[in-house]
Scaffold this motif. Sequence first.
Motif, PDB file in Angstrom:
ATOM      1  N   MET A   6      32.054  -3.599   5.432  1.00  0.00           N
ATOM      2  CA  MET A   6      31.178  -4.339   6.334  1.00  0.00           C
ATOM      3  C   MET A   6      31.989  -5.400   7.060  1.00  0.00           C
ATOM      4  O   MET A   6      32.853  -6.049   6.478  1.00  0.00           O
ATOM      5  CB  MET A   6      30.038  -5.010   5.558  1.00  0.00           C
ATOM      6  N   VAL A  15      31.251  -8.830   9.095  1.00  0.00           N
ATOM      7  CA  VAL A  15      30.244  -9.829   9.441  1.00  0.00           C
ATOM      8  C   VAL A  15      30.640 -10.459  10.766  1.00  0.00           C
ATOM      9  O   VAL A  15      31.715 -11.049  10.890  1.00  0.00           O
ATOM     10  CB  VAL A  15      30.126 -10.905   8.346  1.00  0.00           C
ATOM     11  N   ASN A  45      34.433  -1.661  14.729  1.00  0.00           N
ATOM     12  CA  ASN A  45      34.656  -0.606  13.748  1.00  0.00           C
ATOM     13  C   ASN A  45      35.947  -0.877  12.975  1.00  0.00           C
ATOM     14  O   ASN A  45      36.923  -1.382  13.520  1.00  0.00           O
ATOM     15  CB  ASN A  45      34.754   0.755  14.433  1.00  0.00           C
ATOM     16  N   GLN A 103      31.397   2.497   6.711  1.00  0.00           N
ATOM     17  CA  GLN A 103      31.073   1.158   7.177  1.00  0.00           C
ATOM     18  C   GLN A 103      29.561   1.004   7.234  1.00  0.00           C
ATOM     19  O   GLN A 103      28.857   1.857   7.763  1.00  0.00           O
ATOM     20  CB  GLN A 103      31.677   0.902   8.567  1.00  0.00           C
ATOM     21  N   ARG A 104      29.063  -0.096   6.706  1.00  0.00           N
ATOM     22  CA  ARG A 104      27.612  -0.313   6.616  1.00  0.00           C
ATOM     23  C   ARG A 104      27.200  -1.548   7.397  1.00  0.00           C
ATOM     24  O   ARG A 104      27.966  -2.501   7.547  1.00  0.00           O
ATOM     25  CB  ARG A 104      27.196  -0.491   5.148  1.00  0.00           C
ATOM     26  N   ASP A 105      25.952  -1.508   7.894  1.00  0.00           N
ATOM     27  CA  ASP A 105      25.377  -2.670   8.571  1.00  0.00           C
ATOM     28  C   ASP A 105      24.741  -3.632   7.575  1.00  0.00           C
ATOM     29  O   ASP A 105      24.592  -4.820   7.857  1.00  0.00           O
ATOM     30  CB  ASP A 105      24.325  -2.234   9.600  1.00  0.00           C
ATOM     31  N   GLN A 106      24.354  -3.096   6.423  1.00  0.00           N
ATOM     32  CA  GLN A 106      23.780  -3.942   5.377  1.00  0.00           C
ATOM     33  C   GLN A 106      23.901  -3.226   4.036  1.00  0.00           C
ATOM     34  O   GLN A 106      24.014  -2.007   3.981  1.00  0.00           O
ATOM     35  CB  GLN A 106      22.309  -4.258   5.668  1.00  0.00           C
ATOM     36  N   PHE A 107      23.925  -3.997   2.961  1.00  0.00           N
ATOM     37  CA  PHE A 107      23.917  -3.413   1.635  1.00  0.00           C
ATOM     38  C   PHE A 107      23.326  -4.426   0.665  1.00  0.00           C
ATOM     39  O   PHE A 107      23.259  -5.622   0.940  1.00  0.00           O
ATOM     40  CB  PHE A 107      25.322  -2.987   1.187  1.00  0.00           C
ATOM     41  N   SER A 114      23.503  -8.638   5.431  1.00  0.00           N
ATOM     42  CA  SER A 114      23.568  -7.974   6.736  1.00  0.00           C
ATOM     43  C   SER A 114      24.840  -8.345   7.477  1.00  0.00           C
ATOM     44  O   SER A 114      25.401  -9.428   7.281  1.00  0.00           O
ATOM     45  CB  SER A 114      22.341  -8.357   7.585  1.00  0.00           C
ATOM     46  N   SER A 115      25.271  -7.450   8.350  1.00  0.00           N
ATOM     47  CA  SER A 115      26.522  -7.658   9.079  1.00  0.00           C
ATOM     48  C   SER A 115      26.423  -8.767  10.122  1.00  0.00           C
ATOM     49  O   SER A 115      27.443  -9.269  10.589  1.00  0.00           O
ATOM     50  CB  SER A 115      26.944  -6.361   9.773  1.00  0.00           C
TER      51      SER A 115
END
Length: 218
Positions: A1, A3, A11, A23-27, A35-36
């Motif tokens: 991620m 931020v 990316n 790659q995640r926008d949130q976890f 959140s990113s």
Amino acid sequence: MVVSRKETPPNINIYINDTKLQQRDQFKYLGALISSDGRDTTEITSRIAQSKTMFKRMKNILTNPHMLIERRKRVLECYIEPILMYGCETWIVSKQTRGRLEATEMWFLRRMMRIPWTAKKPNDTVLSETKTKRALINKIRKRQATFFGHIMGRERQEHLATTGMFMGRRGRGRLREKTTDGLASWLGMGSTVEMIKMTRKHDVRRGMIAKAMRHGTG
């Protein structure tokens, strides 16, 4: 991620044993959504939804007219509010967020009293009928103040992360509100620096929190 304040985070390509990490926008980490964009809006929305879901599961108790309202409020405080306030020590309670949390607080009380939306009863009337006052925001601020004082007293990595300076220039536009901004106002401090100095003393911090619980609503 990654931020970032950008609408579209850059990316990144990270490989472990020739396998590219997604790659995640949130976890979710320790039960809280990260959140990113660096905001806690998604997490607060999730907390509100989860607490309302649990309320509905316990509606046979919480909306039971044969049970004293004081007892039902105690059940609400013990079983529903902890779900709502989980991780609130790091929330940024902006004006918009505060409005949503206070609306959720009233949502609980109205359903406990079985007041339909068509009744159009003002919030003040509902609070009077339930013999209560708005307390959710003060509870959140108290937990934030206690957690902040704990960090300032230990002076370890958490202290450095909270009080440290970032290198480089800040981006254009208005600065984002920080957790410490609203907390300093609630505690009656003129600035974050003053709050940091005062909260290092345990006895002083307890007195500040007690005073804010009586008068603070920010």
